[in-house]
Scaffold this motif. Structure first.
Motif, PDB file in Angstrom:
ATOM      1  N   HIS A 111      59.305   9.260  99.591  1.00 53.72           N
ATOM      2  CA  HIS A 111      59.368   7.857  99.996  1.00 53.72           C
ATOM      3  C   HIS A 111      59.298   6.950  98.776  1.00 53.72           C
ATOM      4  O   HIS A 111      58.535   7.208  97.843  1.00 53.72           O
ATOM      5  CB  HIS A 111      58.195   7.563 100.945  1.00 53.72           C
ATOM      6  CG  HIS A 111      57.980   6.102 101.204  1.00 53.72           C
ATOM      7  ND1 HIS A 111      58.948   5.296 101.775  1.00 53.72           N
ATOM      8  CD2 HIS A 111      56.915   5.288 100.954  1.00 53.72           C
ATOM      9  CE1 HIS A 111      58.469   4.055 101.872  1.00 53.72           C
ATOM     10  NE2 HIS A 111      57.257   4.024 101.381  1.00 53.72           N
ATOM     11  N   GLU A 220      68.058  -1.235 109.722  1.00 55.43           N
ATOM     12  CA  GLU A 220      67.800   0.177 109.409  1.00 55.43           C
ATOM     13  C   GLU A 220      69.131   0.913 109.280  1.00 55.43           C
ATOM     14  O   GLU A 220      70.024   0.750 110.110  1.00 55.43           O
ATOM     15  CB  GLU A 220      66.961   0.811 110.518  1.00 55.43           C
ATOM     16  CG  GLU A 220      66.538   2.243 110.215  1.00 55.43           C
ATOM     17  CD  GLU A 220      65.678   2.826 111.331  1.00 55.43           C
ATOM     18  OE1 GLU A 220      64.443   2.764 111.196  1.00 55.43           O
ATOM     19  OE2 GLU A 220      66.242   3.317 112.329  1.00 55.43           O
ATOM     20  N   ARG A 244      63.274   6.781 102.997  1.00 58.63           N
ATOM     21  CA  ARG A 244      62.789   8.152 103.123  1.00 58.63           C
ATOM     22  C   ARG A 244      63.990   9.036 102.828  1.00 58.63           C
ATOM     23  O   ARG A 244      65.002   8.967 103.529  1.00 58.63           O
ATOM     24  CB  ARG A 244      62.277   8.448 104.535  1.00 58.63           C
ATOM     25  CG  ARG A 244      61.691   9.860 104.640  1.00 58.63           C
ATOM     26  CD  ARG A 244      61.291  10.207 106.065  1.00 58.63           C
ATOM     27  NE  ARG A 244      62.409  10.801 106.786  1.00 58.63           N
ATOM     28  CZ  ARG A 244      62.293  11.789 107.668  1.00 58.63           C
ATOM     29  NH1 ARG A 244      61.116  12.297 107.947  1.00 58.63           N
ATOM     30  NH2 ARG A 244      63.349  12.267 108.300  1.00 58.63           N
ATOM     31  N   GLU A 326      54.148  -0.695 106.881  1.00 63.83           N
ATOM     32  CA  GLU A 326      54.638  -0.140 108.147  1.00 63.83           C
ATOM     33  C   GLU A 326      55.766   0.876 107.906  1.00 63.83           C
ATOM     34  O   GLU A 326      55.817   1.929 108.539  1.00 63.83           O
ATOM     35  CB  GLU A 326      55.125  -1.259 109.086  1.00 63.83           C
ATOM     36  CG  GLU A 326      53.995  -2.064 109.703  1.00 63.83           C
ATOM     37  CD  GLU A 326      52.954  -1.173 110.366  1.00 63.83           C
ATOM     38  OE1 GLU A 326      53.297  -0.495 111.356  1.00 63.83           O
ATOM     39  OE2 GLU A 326      51.801  -1.137 109.898  1.00 63.83           O
ATOM     40  N   ASP A 327      56.661   0.548 106.969  1.00 63.96           N
ATOM     41  CA  ASP A 327      57.725   1.505 106.625  1.00 63.96           C
ATOM     42  C   ASP A 327      57.121   2.790 106.070  1.00 63.96           C
ATOM     43  O   ASP A 327      57.546   3.894 106.409  1.00 63.96           O
ATOM     44  CB  ASP A 327      58.682   0.897 105.588  1.00 63.96           C
ATOM     45  CG  ASP A 327      59.579  -0.170 106.189  1.00 63.96           C
ATOM     46  OD1 ASP A 327      59.774  -0.164 107.414  1.00 63.96           O
ATOM     47  OD2 ASP A 327      60.081  -1.017 105.423  1.00 63.96           O
ATOM     48  N   ARG A 329      54.257   4.027 106.672  1.00 64.87           N
ATOM     49  CA  ARG A 329      53.606   4.753 107.766  1.00 64.87           C
ATOM     50  C   ARG A 329      54.632   5.631 108.503  1.00 64.87           C
ATOM     51  O   ARG A 329      54.339   6.743 108.915  1.00 64.87           O
ATOM     52  CB  ARG A 329      52.970   3.755 108.736  1.00 64.87           C
ATOM     53  CG  ARG A 329      51.785   4.276 109.509  1.00 64.87           C
ATOM     54  CD  ARG A 329      51.288   3.262 110.519  1.00 64.87           C
ATOM     55  NE  ARG A 329      50.779   2.053 109.940  1.00 64.87           N
ATOM     56  CZ  ARG A 329      49.553   1.921 109.399  1.00 64.87           C
ATOM     57  NH1 ARG A 329      48.746   2.952 109.371  1.00 64.87           N
ATOM     58  NH2 ARG A 329      49.157   0.769 108.885  1.00 64.87           N
ATOM     59  N   VAL A 330      55.854   5.109 108.662  1.00 61.95           N
ATOM     60  CA  VAL A 330      56.913   5.838 109.363  1.00 61.95           C
ATOM     61  C   VAL A 330      57.572   6.874 108.448  1.00 61.95           C
ATOM     62  O   VAL A 330      57.868   7.988 108.854  1.00 61.95           O
ATOM     63  CB  VAL A 330      57.984   4.848 109.895  1.00 61.95           C
ATOM     64  CG1 VAL A 330      59.158   5.595 110.517  1.00 61.95           C
ATOM     65  CG2 VAL A 330      57.368   3.901 110.911  1.00 61.95           C
ATOM     66  N   PHE A 331      57.797   6.496 107.186  1.00 60.55           N
ATOM     67  CA  PHE A 331      58.612   7.318 106.290  1.00 60.55           C
ATOM     68  C   PHE A 331      57.849   8.391 105.529  1.00 60.55           C
ATOM     69  O   PHE A 331      58.443   9.368 105.088  1.00 60.55           O
ATOM     70  CB  PHE A 331      59.307   6.436 105.243  1.00 60.55           C
ATOM     71  CG  PHE A 331      60.435   5.589 105.795  1.00 60.55           C
ATOM     72  CD1 PHE A 331      60.939   5.795 107.066  1.00 60.55           C
ATOM     73  CD2 PHE A 331      60.989   4.584 105.018  1.00 60.55           C
ATOM     74  CE1 PHE A 331      61.980   5.016 107.562  1.00 60.55           C
ATOM     75  CE2 PHE A 331      62.039   3.807 105.498  1.00 60.55           C
ATOM     76  CZ  PHE A 331      62.533   4.024 106.770  1.00 60.55           C
TER      77      PHE A 331
END
Length: 342
Positions: A111, A220, A244, A326-327, A329-331
């Motif tokens: 990431h 996205e 990612r 937040e990105d 956390r997802v990636f």
């Protein structure tokens, strides 16, 4: 006529017979062979190979004192039925599936992010705040080129923000045509430069797709063919970038492609210390209170937020740091690496 299948099953059953029970196993194989030929009798009546097999079995049973009644060899395991999704499991335009097929395990991911002043979180979890003005490559490898253009956050300020992003998805023959995405402040399109929203007319064109998560604020881009997802956001008067990428893709570059902020961070001469937080438009305590609302953990995202709000006087920078977190956390493949403390 399936006599050839009977022949091959008999050969397979007798190929490696060893030991004291060899004769019993041989008789079992002959009885199985005989049973198989009887099942094909109707369709093979005029086939010479069939008649040869039938006579051959009788002779062999006599020579080896095998009775016609008795146990038979266990059936040979059948090969798996052809997989109608075989193309999908080997689909070169789905990186994750083809990697899993080749290596027997899913790919590893990395990431990187650039947001705010700009702050760079590298693929190796280093964290820099950069002065970088003008255009700098975030990524430059065999598959992707990403360039960020920075300009001063305010007149006379040392701090800069990303005002333009250019992302080039390089041509990949079976999967996509080359596609270019460009975003500028107040212009975050939900399409590539040519107006398309996917990788084009090639068989794997749908393996590159763009969608709007929040109009004018968050786009996205999913590039399945290289196991990569990119998020582009606008918060206030600045853009941010998060990615990612499959490890193999992130590492696909040569020595000449050595300047990549996502790989090496910003050059030493371009780094700013967040602790030397210059005189600002907003008092540090006010900035801390604003950032705390969005970022309860006092990690580098929180520190970056305070730095940006103090230097710019723009409370929208709290949204930039929050979006980047937040990105992440997802990636991020490893949730334990979410927060970095310096």
């Amino acid at each position: 006529c399936k006599i050839l299948r009977c022949n091959s099953e008999y050969v397979a059953a007798t190929l490696n017979l060893r030991g004291s029970n060899r004769n019993a196993a041989y008789c079992n194989a002959l009885r199985s062979y005989s049973h198989c030929t009887r099942k094909t009798a109707r369709t093979c009546r005029g086939d010479l190979a069939y008649h040869s097999a039938v006579h051959g079995i009788e002779d062999l049973m006599i020579q080896n004192n095998c009775s016609k009644e008795g146990p038979t060899s266990p059936p040979r395991p059948r090969p798996p039925a052809p997989n109608h999704q075989g193309f999908e499991s080997l689909d070169i335009c789905n990186y994750e599936k083809s990697f899993l097929y080749k290596h027997g395990q899913p790919p590893r991911y990395q990431h990187c992010a650039a947001f705010g002043d700009p702050h760079i979180r590298t693929f190796h979890d280093d964290f820099h705040t950069c002065r970088v003005e003008g255009s700098w490559p975030l990524l430059d490898n065999d598959y992707l080129f990403v360039q960020a253009t920075s300009s001063p956050v305010a007149k006379g300020s040392n701090a800069t923000v990303t005002s333009k992003l250019t992302i080039i998805f390089k041509n990949m023959k079976e999967c996509i045509d080359q596609k270019v995405y460009q975003a500028e402040i107040d212009n975050l399109p939900a399409a590539f430069e040519d107006g398309s929203v996917n990788g084009g007319e090639r068989p794997g064109g749908s393996s590159l797709a763009i969608r709007e998560r929040s109009p004018g604020r968050h786009v996205e881009i999913r590039a399945e063919y290289i196991g990569t997802t990119i998020a582009v956001r606008q918060a206030g008067r600045q853009l941010s970038f998060s990615i990612r990428a499959a490890e193999e893709v992130a590492r696909a570059f040569t020595e000449e492609q050595d300047l990549q902020l996502c790989v090496g961070g910003c050059p030493r001469s371009q780094r700013i210390s967040r602790s030397e937080c210059c005189r600002g438009h907003v008092a540090a305590e006010t900035a801390r209170a604003l950032c705390k609302e969005m970022l309860p953990v006092e990690d580098v995202y929180f520190q970056s937020c305070v730095f940006d709000v103090v230097t710019s006087g723009d409370a929208n920078f709290t949204m930039a740091a929050h979006g980047a977190l937040e990105d992440a956390r997802v990636f991020l493949p490893n949730a334990e690496k979410l927060h970095i403390f310096q």
